[in-house]
Design a protein around this motif. Sequence first.
Motif, PDB file in Angstrom:
ATOM      1  N   UNK A 148       0.960  -0.853   0.324  1.00 62.91           N
ATOM      2  CA  UNK A 148       0.340  -0.120  -0.228  1.00 62.91           C
ATOM      3  C   UNK A 148       0.928   1.324   0.180  1.00 62.91           C
ATOM      4  N   UNK A 149       1.587   0.791   0.680  1.00 66.49           N
ATOM      5  CA  UNK A 149       2.808   2.920   0.970  1.00 66.49           C
ATOM      6  C   UNK A 149       3.474   2.408  -1.011  1.00 66.49           C
TER       7      UNK A 149
ATOM      8  N   UNK B  55       6.823   3.738   8.639  1.00 65.57           N
ATOM      9  CA  UNK B  55       6.700   6.097   7.915  1.00 65.57           C
ATOM     10  C   UNK B  55       8.277   5.981   8.066  1.00 65.57           C
ATOM     11  N   UNK B  56       8.960   5.478   8.407  1.00 67.37           N
ATOM     12  CA  UNK B  56       9.996   5.572   7.555  1.00 67.37           C
ATOM     13  C   UNK B  56      10.643   4.730   6.181  1.00 67.37           C
TER      14      UNK B  56
ATOM     15  N   UNK C 181      11.363   7.099   3.136  1.00 69.41           N
ATOM     16  CA  UNK C 181      12.665   6.766   2.319  1.00 69.41           C
ATOM     17  C   UNK C 181      12.421   6.694   1.249  1.00 69.41           C
ATOM     18  N   UNK C 182      10.844   6.181   0.970  1.00 67.31           N
ATOM     19  CA  UNK C 182      10.592   6.694  -0.693  1.00 67.31           C
ATOM     20  C   UNK C 182       9.978   7.587  -0.702  1.00 67.31           C
ATOM     21  N   UNK C 183      10.212   8.608   0.085  1.00 64.21           N
ATOM     22  CA  UNK C 183       9.936  10.196  -0.485  1.00 64.21           C
ATOM     23  C   UNK C 183       8.590  10.471  -0.198  1.00 64.21           C
TER      24      UNK C 183
ATOM     25  N   UNK D 164      10.435  12.407  17.173  1.00 68.22           N
ATOM     26  CA  UNK D 164       9.737  13.399  16.167  1.00 68.22           C
ATOM     27  C   UNK D 164      11.517  13.647  15.972  1.00 68.22           C
ATOM     28  N   UNK D 165      12.344  13.730  15.832  1.00 65.90           N
ATOM     29  CA  UNK D 165      14.112  14.582  15.495  1.00 65.90           C
ATOM     30  C   UNK D 165      14.148  13.429  14.450  1.00 65.90           C
ATOM     31  N   UNK D 166      14.351  11.871  14.566  1.00 65.66           N
ATOM     32  CA  UNK D 166      14.405  10.782  13.935  1.00 65.66           C
ATOM     33  C   UNK D 166      13.535  10.684  12.740  1.00 65.66           C
ATOM     34  N   UNK D 167      12.300  11.314  12.806  1.00 64.37           N
ATOM     35  CA  UNK D 167      11.429  11.262  11.983  1.00 64.37           C
ATOM     36  C   UNK D 167      11.656  11.971  10.614  1.00 64.37           C
ATOM     37  N   UNK D 168      11.872  13.344  11.559  1.00 64.53           N
ATOM     38  CA  UNK D 168      11.885  14.649  10.751  1.00 64.53           C
ATOM     39  C   UNK D 168      13.478  14.290   9.836  1.00 64.53           C
TER      40      UNK D 168
END
Lengths: 431, 431
Positions: free
Chosen positions: A67-68, A88-89, A93-95, A110-114
């Motif tokens: 689905x992603x 989420x990652x 990673x696929x933009x 949050x820091x890692x996700x952003x």
Amino acid sequence: MKEIKVGIIGFGTVGAGVAANLLEHGEMIAVRTGVKPVLAGVADVDITRDRGVNVPKELLTTDSTGLIAKSDIVVELIGGTTIAKTFILEALSQGKSVVTANKALLAKHGVELFAAAEKTGARIGYEASVAGGIPIIKALREGLAANRINKIYGIMNGTCNYILTRMEREGLDFEPILKDAQQLGYAEAEPSLDIDGFDTAHKTAILASLAYGEWFGMDPLYIEGIRDISLTDLRFADELGYRIKLLGIIKQDADGDIGIRVHPTLISKKALLADVSEVFNAVMVNGDYVGNTMFYGRGAGREATASAVVADIIDISRGMADGCRNSIPAFLPGKLFRGILPMAKTENRYYLRIQVKDEPGVIARMSAILGDKGISISSFIQKEGQSGDNVSLMILTHLTREELIKGAIGEIEKMDQVREKVKLFRIEDIS
Amino acid sequence: MKEIKVGIIGFGTVGAGVAANLLEHGEMIAVRTGVKPVLAGVADVDITRDRGVNVPKELLTTDSTGLIAKSDIVVELIGGTTIAKTFILEALSQGKSVVTANKALLAKHGVELFAAAEKTGARIGYEASVAGGIPIIKALREGLAANRINKIYGIMNGTCNYILTRMEREGLDFEPILKDAQQLGYAEAEPSLDIDGFDTAHKTAILASLAYGEWFGMDPLYIEGIRDISLTDLRFADELGYRIKLLGIIKQDADGDIGIRVHPTLISKKALLADVSEVFNAVMVNGDYVGNTMFYGRGAGREATASAVVADIIDISRGMADGCRNSIPAFLPGKLFRGILPMAKTENRYYLRIQVKDEPGVIARMSAILGDKGISISSFIQKEGQSGDNVSLMILTHLTREELIKGAIGEIEKMDQVREKVKLFRIEDIS
């Protein structure tokens, strides 16, 4: 008309609400915004249970990764901080831009996700993570961006506010109302996340980060929940003109230092925030130009949360249609404060309730303890008609430092006549 | 860091506030948003008077056209619908985006302005045109865009709300409070724009246009101001559990028809909106997904309005930095309603106050008139202790059509015993 493919991971309450909204209002959104978000699929481990929304069967899948791959925007509504983070990652990673309501994950990682989003130019929308349907993230990041933020006060946990409202209205104590709330589905079987203040803390951390330009995580927060609020305290507060609410509080002092905390707080019944009852949420923001503002609405629930999730989908979709993925970065670091004020160094007004054996000299001794610390009393009440063996004394103080009052309480609790732990609640003067 | 040159036309109260904000907070905004709006100049016919802000002399000019030429964003804060329009069209024709707080101009000439912007790809920001510092335009256009809007209730004129609050609190009638408000600067010497409801109407027209996708102008609006609210009515309303507020009201019925109107309205004292007092504004939006939301803050004044103007400047600047001028069009037409409901066809609950000579049969006759129209009474009060020659009767009705109640009032006013024009106020059941 540009169509944007939206994949939802997590077919729970909110996932079903988002799917329903896109199916029901896709055309309206297209008319209103010039871009059309289209439901590309819904992934869940269980796709057979009835969720009260007619998602076409061919859009249901157990294959989140698939689905992603076929989505432009990925909506994460699984919750938790493990699989949710993985998905989420993977999307980032696929933009693929991500929309999430996952406050715990954001507050902590949050820091890692952003950073992951930054790498591929994807966006992260998280309007639904704080105060449900209320567009408070947008208000703080965009609508009030011209202001130095002086103070934020938020009632951001519906379960706590519901319990406190019912205690107050029905004159019942915490435990029986909690039990009833659990039976009615307003509180979880394991209620700690809500009633011990952690959920409010996640949201408070997110708002503080947006206001002051550093993603704080949970470390700087002082957190207290509502378990210690008794009916006795609600009633005394009421007599004194106050209500007790669980508030997320963020304040910047004149030196630029900020305090970030969550605790039960006495606020004047005249304050608009005091009238926020039941499961409703409200966030008051004081900016140096705008003054006091307040944003009110439903903080949870299928439809209200869906409203916020889809608002993010629309924002990101508009940007994609215009070819500017990054028009509003998920988070821009840039320090707008000096340091973090530890709780011990904050200045507050206090409500103390002290249960004592009524003997000559008790009040004199207590006053002396407070006086020695330079703590000034604004109100001292001993009710008539209580038995002399266990009398309630209420003390309201003027502004004083947390470490001083804590020191004084330590000494007061050592007195022979003091029967139980001193109850302490902080008071905020909100106009 | 991309710098965006901002030219302000109109160095009045708000113009000075915007200049002050850009000078004081330019760096903070740059940190927070990644783009830096820079004051390029302030144009006014009078650039010598002290405005309480230290704008460098070389930035002051009487040459508006020259300032437009060297600005990226033009902020129009002259007011009025003549020169202001000329300057805005001049800016838009050069592809310069415009930010304005000019509700009268927008309400009346929005279509022409948006068309001019569309032609050159410029943007128009008008957050400050409705409810001052409250980011309600952004909330309605973006934050709540996933919702069919069912209802909007707005307290959007600080002068009216201030007058009504003081009448209620001080027990004084309209005229003396208006005079005092004029002396204190809370009301204009020529107060009609505010107290006759036109200012609220301009704002209501803008919100309705955003909610339903057609720029309505002023024609579809029904407008009543607050001159007819007497202390007597405020007191009776209070006894019945209501407050009277001047509301902008926008409602869509089940058939998709909408009514847009401004009039004094009885709302329950339990409604959060009823607690909005003094010069504060608040807008309640009910969406089909989000439910009830409310947005509260200062509706006017130098700093609060500057906060909204600079929010627009930031939005447009961000878009320019990212190379997507049109990310949020000023207005997207696209009809989201069926037709306009004329006032006569709207359904409301009503408060009537009738001054009568107390004779046998008066109430019977009145009841018969209402009954003949199918109007159902929810409350009928005649106070004891009034002299029989001029007795107040209060009637609250259930939902009925405006044309029916107006017909009934016409007949009631023909009765010999009825002493003066019947007072009519509408009731909204806001939870």
